[in-house]
Design a protein around this motif. Structure first.
Motif, PDB file in Angstrom:
ATOM      1  N   LEU A 184       0.830  -1.202   0.000  1.00  0.00           N
ATOM      2  CA  LEU A 184       0.000   0.000   0.000  1.00  0.00           C
ATOM      3  C   LEU A 184       0.867   1.256   0.000  1.00  0.00           C
ATOM      4  CD1 LEU A 184      -2.844   1.159   0.097  1.00  0.00           C
ATOM      5  CD2 LEU A 184      -2.798   0.908   2.590  1.00  0.00           C
ATOM      6  N   LEU A 185       1.890   1.292   0.847  1.00  0.00           N
ATOM      7  CA  LEU A 185       2.794   2.447   0.880  1.00  0.00           C
ATOM      8  C   LEU A 185       3.556   2.588  -0.435  1.00  0.00           C
ATOM      9  CD1 LEU A 185       4.289   2.266   4.497  1.00  0.00           C
ATOM     10  CD2 LEU A 185       2.742   4.002   3.593  1.00  0.00           C
ATOM     11  N   GLN A 186       3.987   1.459  -0.988  1.00  0.00           N
ATOM     12  CA  GLN A 186       4.733   1.489  -2.246  1.00  0.00           C
ATOM     13  C   GLN A 186       3.863   2.004  -3.391  1.00  0.00           C
ATOM     14  OE1 GLN A 186       7.891   1.116  -2.608  1.00  0.00           O
ATOM     15  NE2 GLN A 186       8.476  -0.045  -4.421  1.00  0.00           N
ATOM     16  N   MET A 187       2.611   1.588  -3.428  1.00  0.00           N
ATOM     17  CA  MET A 187       1.727   2.046  -4.491  1.00  0.00           C
ATOM     18  C   MET A 187       1.364   3.516  -4.301  1.00  0.00           C
ATOM     19  SD  MET A 187       2.024  -0.640  -6.105  1.00  0.00           S
ATOM     20  CE  MET A 187       1.362   0.149  -7.553  1.00  0.00           C
ATOM     21  N   LYS A 188       1.230   3.955  -3.059  1.00  0.00           N
ATOM     22  CA  LYS A 188       1.027   5.385  -2.795  1.00  0.00           C
ATOM     23  C   LYS A 188       2.236   6.181  -3.298  1.00  0.00           C
ATOM     24  CE  LYS A 188      -1.925   5.089   1.339  1.00  0.00           C
ATOM     25  NZ  LYS A 188      -2.968   6.088   1.021  1.00  0.00           N
ATOM     26  N   LEU A 189       3.422   5.607  -3.073  1.00  0.00           N
ATOM     27  CA  LEU A 189       4.647   6.244  -3.553  1.00  0.00           C
ATOM     28  C   LEU A 189       4.663   6.313  -5.079  1.00  0.00           C
ATOM     29  CD1 LEU A 189       7.474   7.392  -3.069  1.00  0.00           C
ATOM     30  CD2 LEU A 189       8.334   5.043  -2.886  1.00  0.00           C
TER      31      LEU A 189
END
Length: 440
Positions: free
Chosen positions: A410-415
């Motif tokens: 989730l954090l990676q895709m937000k990034l």
């Protein structure tokens, strides 16, 4: 520097901890190659492939080559996504081989002082003690809400940090206080089943609202949800980083906590955690009979929230989005949820069943996004290569919401959304948050 003594100890460690039969299971057929992100993104370098790494492990174990920096680099660069396992016709247990190799390397080599300090803080403090994780996230909450974040950005202080850390700072979710009470049973609206809820460490702090949504969704579907009081981190980050003994310590605590009551399922909402929980029986295979039996019982009851929600029959009901206008969504697999827990259809079927939601399949969704625990911090160059390629396919979906099922993903895709300048018309969400916000 790797000394001769270290080389000898690593060879001996490989002989003791890496089973030769598992290495020989690899037939060198090459089916794993197109599934391996590091092989593809390193211009098809054989040493950055699963079969190449297995060949290196065997060569070091047999004494055919000495363990050196190039071998260490190959092992370090592996994401541990385990996409090679479903692709392998011989059933090679690559994840087990990788963890054993990293465990030996971590134990027998002298890491730089900074790395040692970081490991001690992470594995002896943060992920060993949930109260420590809560203190860190409380600081992040203060940073976000006190005006310090705004001031830091205006003054350009973040420019002194590596680019990946600067970008990650932008996508850290707003920290909310967790309202999930440990030791409680949250009663379901009907009496279908009783589950124990594994809250996780990141999910319980950085993604507290997702945990609340998880309990709410389970209650709506008729589950009594028990939250064991003294549960600890699953141990995945430790296990994947060559700290297997610390992972085993955490597993033993969780066995004691979760098996104290009889439940139908032990449910989690993080794909990476769930995969590790489901393999506690493998992690503790060398323990005494009674403990191993407990581990088998625990692993057999472990289930991902999306799979359980699907099995409880959510798609048999009429699901309609609260949004008046249609919303387009796509889905990025959590590697461990797909490749280890083998959950791939349930999330998609749930999304397809919702009226007013248009589901678009993401090309390459079965390939890693480059997060892989702390990989995006330890191997930022390769991680960003993988992410940037991933975002090309994300762009093609024209989705408004990118769904996933793991905090790191989730954090990676937000990034990725931030790096591509898409944040004005696209957001990333956990599937359970989507269900809670858009349907219930």
């Amino acid at each position: 520097m790797i000394t001769l003594e270290m080389q000898e100890k690593i060879q001996q460690g490989f002989q003791e901890e890496i089973e030769e039969t598992k290495l020989l299971d690899c037939m060198r057929c090459g089916f794993c190659l197109p599934a391996c992100p590091t092989y593809v993104h390193s211009n098809y370098d054989e040493t950055q492939s699963p079969r190449g790494r297995i060949a290196l492990m065997k060569a070091v174990r047999d004494g055919d080559i000495p363990f050196d920096g190039s071998v260490e680099e190959s092992i370090d660069l592996c994401l541990g996504c385990r996409a090679c396992e479903p692709a392998c016709p011989a059933g090679v247990e690559y994840g087990s081989l990788l963890e054993s190799a990293r465990n030996v390397i971590q134990r027998e080599t002298n890491a730089p002082v900074k790395e040692k300090a970081a490991r001690k803080v992470a594995f002896d403090y943060l992920f060993q003690n949930q109260s420590a994780m809560e203190k860190v996230t409380s600081f992040v909450k203060f940073y976000q809400r006190s005006g310090l974040q705004t001031l830091t950005r205006k003054m350009g202080i973040l420019s002194f940090f590596p680019s990946t850390m600067r970008e990650m700072e932008k996508v850290i979710p707003k920290i909310e206080k967790s309202n999930v009470k440990k030791g409680m049973v949250y009663e379901g609206k009907s009496k279908k089943t009783k589950v124990a809820f594994f809250t996780g460490c990141l999910m319980d702090t950085m993604f507290a609202k997702t945990n609340e949504a998880t309990i709410n969704v389970l209650q709506e579907l008729g589950c009594d949800v028990w939250v064991p009081e003294n549960q600890v981190c699953c141990g995945a980050l430790q296990g994947h980083s060559g700290e297997l003994e610390k992972a085993r310590e955490n597993a033993k605590v969780n066995l004691q906590q979760f098996l104290a009551e009889d439940v139908d399922y032990i449910v989690n909402n993080a794909g990476g955690c769930g995969a590790f929980l489901s393999e506690y029986d493998h992690l503790l295979k060398d323990e005494d009979y009674a403990l191993l039996e407990q581990a088998k019982q625990f692993s057999s009851k472990s289930i991902d929230i999306t799979q359980l929600v699907y099995e409880l029959g959510i798609t048999k009901e009429t699901l309609t989005s609260k949004q008046q206008s249609p919303v387009t969504v796509t889905y990025q697999d959590s590697c461990h949820l797909r490749n280890v827990s083998r959950v791939q259809d349930a999330p998609r079927e749930i999304l397809k069943a919702i009226n007013n939601v248009y589901y678009v399949e993401l090309e390459g969704s079965d390939h890693c996004c480059g997060s892989a625990g702390i990989y995006n911090l330890s191997q930022p160059e390769m991680s960003m290569k993988i992410l940037d390629d991933k975002m090309e396919y994300v762009n093609e979906t024209q989705a408004q919401i990118l769904i996933t099922t793991n905090p790191g993903c989730l954090l990676q895709m937000k990034l990725g959304i931030e790096r591509e300048g898409l944040s004005d018309h696209m957001e990333a969400m956990h599937l359970i948050d989507f269900i809670d916000d858009y349907i219930l």
